[in-house]
Design a protein around this motif. Structure first.
Motif, PDB file in Angstrom:
ATOM      1  N   GLU A  26     -19.838  18.518 -88.969  1.00 45.29           N
ATOM      2  CA  GLU A  26     -18.690  19.161 -88.337  1.00 45.29           C
ATOM      3  C   GLU A  26     -17.453  18.270 -88.437  1.00 45.29           C
ATOM      4  OE1 GLU A  26     -19.776  20.175 -84.324  1.00 45.29           O
ATOM      5  OE2 GLU A  26     -21.314  21.586 -84.993  1.00 45.29           O
ATOM      6  N   ALA A  27     -17.624  16.978 -88.213  1.00 45.43           N
ATOM      7  CA  ALA A  27     -16.494  16.048 -88.310  1.00 45.43           C
ATOM      8  C   ALA A  27     -15.989  15.966 -89.748  1.00 45.43           C
ATOM      9  CB  ALA A  27     -16.907  14.666 -87.808  1.00 45.43           C
ATOM     10  N   LEU A  28     -16.890  15.997 -90.716  1.00 43.35           N
ATOM     11  CA  LEU A  28     -16.476  15.920 -92.114  1.00 43.35           C
ATOM     12  C   LEU A  28     -15.743  17.172 -92.562  1.00 43.35           C
ATOM     13  CD1 LEU A  28     -19.623  14.222 -93.654  1.00 43.35           C
ATOM     14  CD2 LEU A  28     -17.384  13.180 -93.185  1.00 43.35           C
ATOM     15  N   ASP A  29     -16.054  18.319 -91.965  1.00 43.40           N
ATOM     16  CA  ASP A  29     -15.378  19.571 -92.318  1.00 43.40           C
ATOM     17  C   ASP A  29     -13.879  19.496 -92.071  1.00 43.40           C
ATOM     18  OD1 ASP A  29     -17.572  20.932 -93.281  1.00 43.40           O
ATOM     19  OD2 ASP A  29     -17.949  22.016 -91.404  1.00 43.40           O
ATOM     20  N   ILE A  30     -13.455  18.699 -91.101  1.00 38.23           N
ATOM     21  CA  ILE A  30     -12.033  18.627 -90.765  1.00 38.23           C
ATOM     22  C   ILE A  30     -11.430  17.251 -91.079  1.00 38.23           C
ATOM     23  CG2 ILE A  30     -12.183  20.435 -89.006  1.00 38.23           C
ATOM     24  CD1 ILE A  30     -12.240  18.205 -86.885  1.00 38.23           C
ATOM     25  N   LEU A  31     -12.145  16.431 -91.827  1.00 40.60           N
ATOM     26  CA  LEU A  31     -11.670  15.091 -92.154  1.00 40.60           C
ATOM     27  C   LEU A  31     -10.487  15.169 -93.108  1.00 40.60           C
ATOM     28  CD1 LEU A  31     -12.244  12.037 -91.811  1.00 40.60           C
ATOM     29  CD2 LEU A  31     -13.618  12.196 -93.903  1.00 40.60           C
ATOM     30  N   PRO A  32      -9.327  14.629 -92.708  1.00 41.71           N
ATOM     31  CA  PRO A  32      -8.169  14.674 -93.600  1.00 41.71           C
ATOM     32  C   PRO A  32      -8.320  13.678 -94.748  1.00 41.71           C
ATOM     33  CG  PRO A  32      -7.609  13.428 -91.638  1.00 41.71           C
ATOM     34  CD  PRO A  32      -9.012  13.967 -91.435  1.00 41.71           C
ATOM     35  N   PRO A  33      -7.584  13.871 -95.828  1.00 37.50           N
ATOM     36  CA  PRO A  33      -7.589  12.880 -96.912  1.00 37.50           C
ATOM     37  C   PRO A  33      -7.216  11.506 -96.356  1.00 37.50           C
ATOM     38  CG  PRO A  33      -6.445  14.867 -97.588  1.00 37.50           C
ATOM     39  CD  PRO A  33      -6.711  15.001 -96.107  1.00 37.50           C
ATOM     40  N   GLY A  56     -19.267  15.131-102.098  1.00 42.59           N
ATOM     41  CA  GLY A  56     -18.040  14.420-102.436  1.00 42.59           C
ATOM     42  C   GLY A  56     -17.606  13.357-101.445  1.00 42.59           C
ATOM     43  N   PHE A  57     -18.566  12.751-100.756  1.00 45.70           N
ATOM     44  CA  PHE A  57     -18.252  11.686 -99.811  1.00 45.70           C
ATOM     45  C   PHE A  57     -18.928  10.396-100.251  1.00 45.70           C
ATOM     46  CE2 PHE A  57     -17.817  15.567 -97.343  1.00 45.70           C
ATOM     47  CZ  PHE A  57     -16.601  15.354 -96.716  1.00 45.70           C
ATOM     48  N   ALA A  76     -14.878  10.689-101.360  1.00 49.73           N
ATOM     49  CA  ALA A  76     -15.143   9.791-102.484  1.00 49.73           C
ATOM     50  C   ALA A  76     -13.857   9.378-103.185  1.00 49.73           C
ATOM     51  CB  ALA A  76     -16.124  10.429-103.454  1.00 49.73           C
ATOM     52  N   ALA A  77     -12.901  10.278-103.315  1.00 52.46           N
ATOM     53  CA  ALA A  77     -11.654   9.959-103.997  1.00 52.46           C
ATOM     54  C   ALA A  77     -10.826   8.934-103.232  1.00 52.46           C
ATOM     55  CB  ALA A  77     -10.832  11.220-104.209  1.00 52.46           C
ATOM     56  N   ALA A  78     -11.081   8.790-101.921  1.00 51.79           N
ATOM     57  CA  ALA A  78     -10.302   7.866-101.090  1.00 51.79           C
ATOM     58  C   ALA A  78     -11.013   6.535-100.904  1.00 51.79           C
ATOM     59  CB  ALA A  78     -10.034   8.515 -99.714  1.00 51.79           C
TER      60      ALA A  78
END
Length: 79
Positions: A26-33, A56-57, A76-78
């Motif tokens: 749930e927290a990852l669903d709204i995690l900003p870049p 993708g994390f 992952a991109a961050a």
């Protein structure tokens, strides 16, 4: 350069499965870049690692002197 947002802390110590996983997802669903979720547990969440990779994390797990696991999760991109 903008500062990273404060990490989202998911304190799942003492919770029974699957609640820690559900709260983390749930927290990852709204995690900003550029954001980070820190999951705190008393055991290593092995099944979570594959879910993170497939979605993708990336993660970094720290163990504390008192037997806790702190899993730092980012896009992952961050990383």
């Amino acid at each position: 350069m903008t500062a990273s947002p404060n990490p989202v802390i998911v304190d799942a110590r003492g919770l029974m499965p699957p609640e820690p996983l559900n709260l983390t997802l749930e927290a990852l669903d709204i995690l900003p870049p550029g954001g980070e979720v820190i999951l705190k547990l008393y055991r290593e969440p092995g099944p979570l690692y594959d879910i993170l990779r497939r979605n993708g994390f990336t993660h970094r797990t720290e163990t504390t002197g008192d037997g806790e696991f702190h899993v730092h999760i980012r896009h992952a991109a961050a990383a």
